[in-house]
Design an enzyme around this catalytic site. Sequence first.
Site, PDB file in Angstrom:
ATOM      1  N   ARG A  94      11.638  -2.350  11.187  1.00  0.00           N
ATOM      2  CA  ARG A  94      10.540  -1.607  11.813  1.00  0.00           C
ATOM      3  C   ARG A  94      10.181  -2.327  13.098  1.00  0.00           C
ATOM      4  O   ARG A  94      10.200  -3.559  13.136  1.00  0.00           O
ATOM      5  CB  ARG A  94       9.338  -1.575  10.846  1.00  0.00           C
ATOM      6  CG  ARG A  94       8.658  -0.229  10.823  1.00  0.00           C
ATOM      7  CD  ARG A  94       7.689  -0.112   9.685  1.00  0.00           C
ATOM      8  NE  ARG A  94       6.371  -0.609  10.061  1.00  0.00           N
ATOM      9  CZ  ARG A  94       5.300  -0.472   9.306  1.00  0.00           C
ATOM     10  NH1 ARG A  94       5.388   0.133   8.111  1.00  0.00           N
ATOM     11  NH2 ARG A  94       4.128  -0.931   9.685  1.00  0.00           N
TER      12      ARG A  94
ATOM     13  N   ARG B  83      -9.466   1.419   8.519  1.00  0.00           N
ATOM     14  CA  ARG B  83      -8.992   0.095   8.916  1.00  0.00           C
ATOM     15  C   ARG B  83     -10.056  -0.680   9.675  1.00  0.00           C
ATOM     16  O   ARG B  83      -9.816  -1.819  10.075  1.00  0.00           O
ATOM     17  CB  ARG B  83      -7.797   0.274   9.837  1.00  0.00           C
ATOM     18  CG  ARG B  83      -6.522  -0.269   9.277  1.00  0.00           C
ATOM     19  CD  ARG B  83      -5.468   0.012  10.309  1.00  0.00           C
ATOM     20  NE  ARG B  83      -4.323  -0.789  10.092  1.00  0.00           N
ATOM     21  CZ  ARG B  83      -3.263  -0.402   9.383  1.00  0.00           C
ATOM     22  NH1 ARG B  83      -3.235   0.764   8.801  1.00  0.00           N
ATOM     23  NH2 ARG B  83      -2.245  -1.201   9.267  1.00  0.00           N
TER      24      ARG B  83
ATOM     25  N   ARG C 187      -0.535  -8.651  13.661  1.00  0.00           N
ATOM     26  CA  ARG C 187      -1.064  -7.651  12.716  1.00  0.00           C
ATOM     27  C   ARG C 187      -1.940  -8.323  11.666  1.00  0.00           C
ATOM     28  O   ARG C 187      -2.972  -7.769  11.264  1.00  0.00           O
ATOM     29  CB  ARG C 187       0.100  -6.903  12.039  1.00  0.00           C
ATOM     30  CG  ARG C 187       0.760  -5.886  12.962  1.00  0.00           C
ATOM     31  CD  ARG C 187       2.128  -5.452  12.453  1.00  0.00           C
ATOM     32  NE  ARG C 187       2.101  -4.773  11.186  1.00  0.00           N
ATOM     33  CZ  ARG C 187       3.155  -4.642  10.383  1.00  0.00           C
ATOM     34  NH1 ARG C 187       4.332  -5.162  10.730  1.00  0.00           N
ATOM     35  NH2 ARG C 187       3.066  -4.006   9.242  1.00  0.00           N
TER      36      ARG C 187
ATOM     37  N   LYS D 252       0.845  -1.215   0.000  1.00  0.00           N
ATOM     38  CA  LYS D 252       0.000   0.000   0.000  1.00  0.00           C
ATOM     39  C   LYS D 252       0.875   1.259   0.000  1.00  0.00           C
ATOM     40  O   LYS D 252       0.663   2.171  -0.790  1.00  0.00           O
ATOM     41  CB  LYS D 252      -0.906   0.044   1.248  1.00  0.00           C
ATOM     42  CG  LYS D 252      -1.798  -1.155   1.430  1.00  0.00           C
ATOM     43  CD  LYS D 252      -2.673  -1.023   2.660  1.00  0.00           C
ATOM     44  CE  LYS D 252      -1.933  -1.033   3.999  1.00  0.00           C
ATOM     45  NZ  LYS D 252      -1.234  -2.308   4.298  1.00  0.00           N
TER      46      LYS D 252
ATOM     47  N   ARG E 159      12.030  -6.560   5.317  1.00  0.00           N
ATOM     48  CA  ARG E 159      11.983  -5.094   5.187  1.00  0.00           C
ATOM     49  C   ARG E 159      12.974  -4.390   6.121  1.00  0.00           C
ATOM     50  O   ARG E 159      13.108  -4.717   7.287  1.00  0.00           O
ATOM     51  CB  ARG E 159      10.577  -4.589   5.503  1.00  0.00           C
ATOM     52  CG  ARG E 159      10.553  -3.065   5.651  1.00  0.00           C
ATOM     53  CD  ARG E 159       9.222  -2.430   5.550  1.00  0.00           C
ATOM     54  NE  ARG E 159       8.279  -2.908   6.522  1.00  0.00           N
ATOM     55  CZ  ARG E 159       6.989  -2.591   6.485  1.00  0.00           C
ATOM     56  NH1 ARG E 159       6.523  -1.839   5.522  1.00  0.00           N
ATOM     57  NH2 ARG E 159       6.171  -3.063   7.389  1.00  0.00           N
TER      58      ARG E 159
HETATM   59  P1  AP5 Z   1       4.850  -1.538   1.897  1.00  0.00           P
HETATM   60  O1  AP5 Z   1       4.619  -0.751   0.667  1.00  0.00           O
HETATM   61  O2  AP5 Z   1       5.403  -0.845   3.099  1.00  0.00           O
HETATM   62  O3  AP5 Z   1       3.504  -2.319   2.306  1.00  0.00           O
HETATM   63  P2  AP5 Z   1       2.290  -1.833   3.187  1.00  0.00           P
HETATM   64  O4  AP5 Z   1       1.090  -2.528   2.667  1.00  0.00           O
HETATM   65  O5  AP5 Z   1       2.254  -0.332   3.247  1.00  0.00           O
HETATM   66  O6  AP5 Z   1       2.746  -2.484   4.555  1.00  0.00           O
HETATM   67  P3  AP5 Z   1       2.810  -1.894   6.010  1.00  0.00           P
HETATM   68  O7  AP5 Z   1       3.488  -2.968   6.822  1.00  0.00           O
HETATM   69  O8  AP5 Z   1       3.424  -0.529   6.049  1.00  0.00           O
HETATM   70  O9  AP5 Z   1       1.279  -1.774   6.313  1.00  0.00           O
HETATM   71  P4  AP5 Z   1       0.520  -1.803   7.633  1.00  0.00           P
HETATM   72  O10 AP5 Z   1      -0.864  -1.551   7.161  1.00  0.00           O
HETATM   73  O11 AP5 Z   1       0.693  -2.999   8.462  1.00  0.00           O
HETATM   74  O12 AP5 Z   1       1.232  -0.638   8.474  1.00  0.00           O
HETATM   75  P5  AP5 Z   1       0.915   0.907   8.703  1.00  0.00           P
HETATM   76  O13 AP5 Z   1       2.190   1.601   8.618  1.00  0.00           O
HETATM   77  O14 AP5 Z   1      -0.243   1.370   7.888  1.00  0.00           O
HETATM   78  O15 AP5 Z   1       5.763  -2.791   1.504  1.00  0.00           O
HETATM   79  C1  AP5 Z   1       6.201  -3.715   2.476  1.00  0.00           C
HETATM   80  C2  AP5 Z   1       7.573  -4.300   2.044  1.00  0.00           C
HETATM   81  O16 AP5 Z   1       7.406  -5.019   0.826  1.00  0.00           O
HETATM   82  C3  AP5 Z   1       8.631  -3.211   1.724  1.00  0.00           C
HETATM   83  O17 AP5 Z   1       9.886  -3.671   2.094  1.00  0.00           O
HETATM   84  C4  AP5 Z   1       8.528  -3.023   0.210  1.00  0.00           C
HETATM   85  O18 AP5 Z   1       9.734  -2.560  -0.364  1.00  0.00           O
HETATM   86  C5  AP5 Z   1       8.168  -4.433  -0.237  1.00  0.00           C
HETATM   87  N1  AP5 Z   1       7.315  -4.456  -1.432  1.00  0.00           N
HETATM   88  C6  AP5 Z   1       6.272  -3.639  -1.731  1.00  0.00           C
HETATM   89  N2  AP5 Z   1       5.699  -3.996  -2.901  1.00  0.00           N
HETATM   90  C7  AP5 Z   1       6.390  -5.076  -3.339  1.00  0.00           C
HETATM   91  C8  AP5 Z   1       6.245  -5.919  -4.496  1.00  0.00           C
HETATM   92  N3  AP5 Z   1       5.302  -5.705  -5.420  1.00  0.00           N
HETATM   93  N4  AP5 Z   1       7.109  -6.944  -4.631  1.00  0.00           N
HETATM   94  C9  AP5 Z   1       8.093  -7.178  -3.693  1.00  0.00           C
HETATM   95  N5  AP5 Z   1       8.268  -6.421  -2.571  1.00  0.00           N
HETATM   96  C10 AP5 Z   1       7.423  -5.389  -2.399  1.00  0.00           C
HETATM   97  O19 AP5 Z   1       0.386   0.896  10.217  1.00  0.00           O
HETATM   98  C11 AP5 Z   1       1.236   0.560  11.282  1.00  0.00           C
HETATM   99  C12 AP5 Z   1       0.454   0.525  12.590  1.00  0.00           C
HETATM  100  O20 AP5 Z   1      -0.103   1.833  12.842  1.00  0.00           O
HETATM  101  C13 AP5 Z   1      -0.760  -0.403  12.634  1.00  0.00           C
HETATM  102  O21 AP5 Z   1      -0.389  -1.731  12.960  1.00  0.00           O
HETATM  103  C14 AP5 Z   1      -1.606   0.255  13.738  1.00  0.00           C
HETATM  104  O22 AP5 Z   1      -1.100  -0.036  15.013  1.00  0.00           O
HETATM  105  C15 AP5 Z   1      -1.388   1.728  13.470  1.00  0.00           C
HETATM  106  N6  AP5 Z   1      -2.382   2.292  12.537  1.00  0.00           N
HETATM  107  C16 AP5 Z   1      -2.145   2.826  11.308  1.00  0.00           C
HETATM  108  N7  AP5 Z   1      -3.280   3.245  10.737  1.00  0.00           N
HETATM  109  C17 AP5 Z   1      -4.267   2.971  11.633  1.00  0.00           C
HETATM  110  C18 AP5 Z   1      -5.671   3.146  11.607  1.00  0.00           C
HETATM  111  N8  AP5 Z   1      -6.291   3.684  10.546  1.00  0.00           N
HETATM  112  N9  AP5 Z   1      -6.393   2.722  12.678  1.00  0.00           N
HETATM  113  C19 AP5 Z   1      -5.783   2.204  13.761  1.00  0.00           C
HETATM  114  N10 AP5 Z   1      -4.445   1.993  13.848  1.00  0.00           N
HETATM  115  C20 AP5 Z   1      -3.688   2.379  12.775  1.00  0.00           C
END
Ligand code: AP5
Length: 225
Positions: free
Chosen positions: A161, A96, A172, A21, A133
């Site tokens: 991370r 979410r 998660r 994402k 990552r």
């Molecule tokens: P990346 O692009 O970072 O993937 P992502 O889907 O953004 O993964 P995240 O782990 O960041 O998502 P998340 O939803 O768990 O965390 P968030 O930060 O939103 O890619 C991941 C890896 O894969 C990278 O190394 C990348 O290079 C690689 N990659 C990407 N595409 C690829 C491909 N096509 N092929 C190969 N490799 C690839 O949230 C973190 C925390 O914040 C949550 O757990 C929660 O505690 C809190 N939080 C955030 N938003 C909310 C909300 N709305 N409500 C409540 N809590 C929230």
Amino acid sequence: MGQQRPMALNVVMLGPPGAGKGTQAERFARTHGLPKISTGDILREAVHNGTPLGCIAKRTMDAGELVSDEVMIGIVAERLKRDDTCPGFVLDGFPRTVVQATALDEIMDKRGPLVVVDIVVPEEVLLRRLAARRICGSCGVNAPVEWVTACGNCGGRLVHRTDDGNEVVRERLKVYHRETKPIVEFYSGRPTFQQIDGNQPPDVVTTSMDAAIRAASLVPKEARL
Ligand code: AP5
């Protein structure tokens, strides 16, 4: 006769942790000159700066749980009031929960429809990606494979991370299935909902996402929600 303003492009990215994402939201936002609004980034910045929000969020994020709906809805409602979101935005990590999705519909009232893109990736691939990552410990950006020890933007040290440890990732994913997957159903009946295969090289996913958003944008105005 006055010129009609183009319709805002309001994109929501859905998908489990590691689906890509953030990577795709960043690319799409940059190419289309839109703000990328990542709730994960907002929370990590608050933790980094030691703000009151950061103090609330740190323990929750490190456990792989969700920060409360009330806090998250407040953050996004405030952010979407800023003028830079008038031409549209790319939301990454919000909504979410069904409560957040319902609140977003209320916030969006009269602001144009949402285009919702759900990135689908098998679980074993997500686990591999998150275990591998690295991010920059200073600016927080995801490190591409070419960066071996230092950040290519600011020279910061590359680190894991704090929520990418094996056990936290499993939590998660559980939380994703319990709280976030139901919003796929919440949106899937809408003509502007699109699903794409995220288990392809990043550039191929970018092309699929552009095509999906273009297709969603062609849905007649009256049929959009
Ligand atoms: P990346 O692009 O970072 O993937 P992502 O889907 O953004 O993964 P995240 O782990 O960041 O998502 P998340 O939803 O768990 O965390 P968030 O930060 O939103 O890619 C991941 C890896 O894969 C990278 O190394 C990348 O290079 C690689 N990659 C990407 N595409 C690829 C491909 N096509 N092929 C190969 N490799 C690839 O949230 C973190 C925390 O914040 C949550 O757990 C929660 O505690 C809190 N939080 C955030 N938003 C909310 C909300 N709305 N409500 C409540 N809590 C929230």
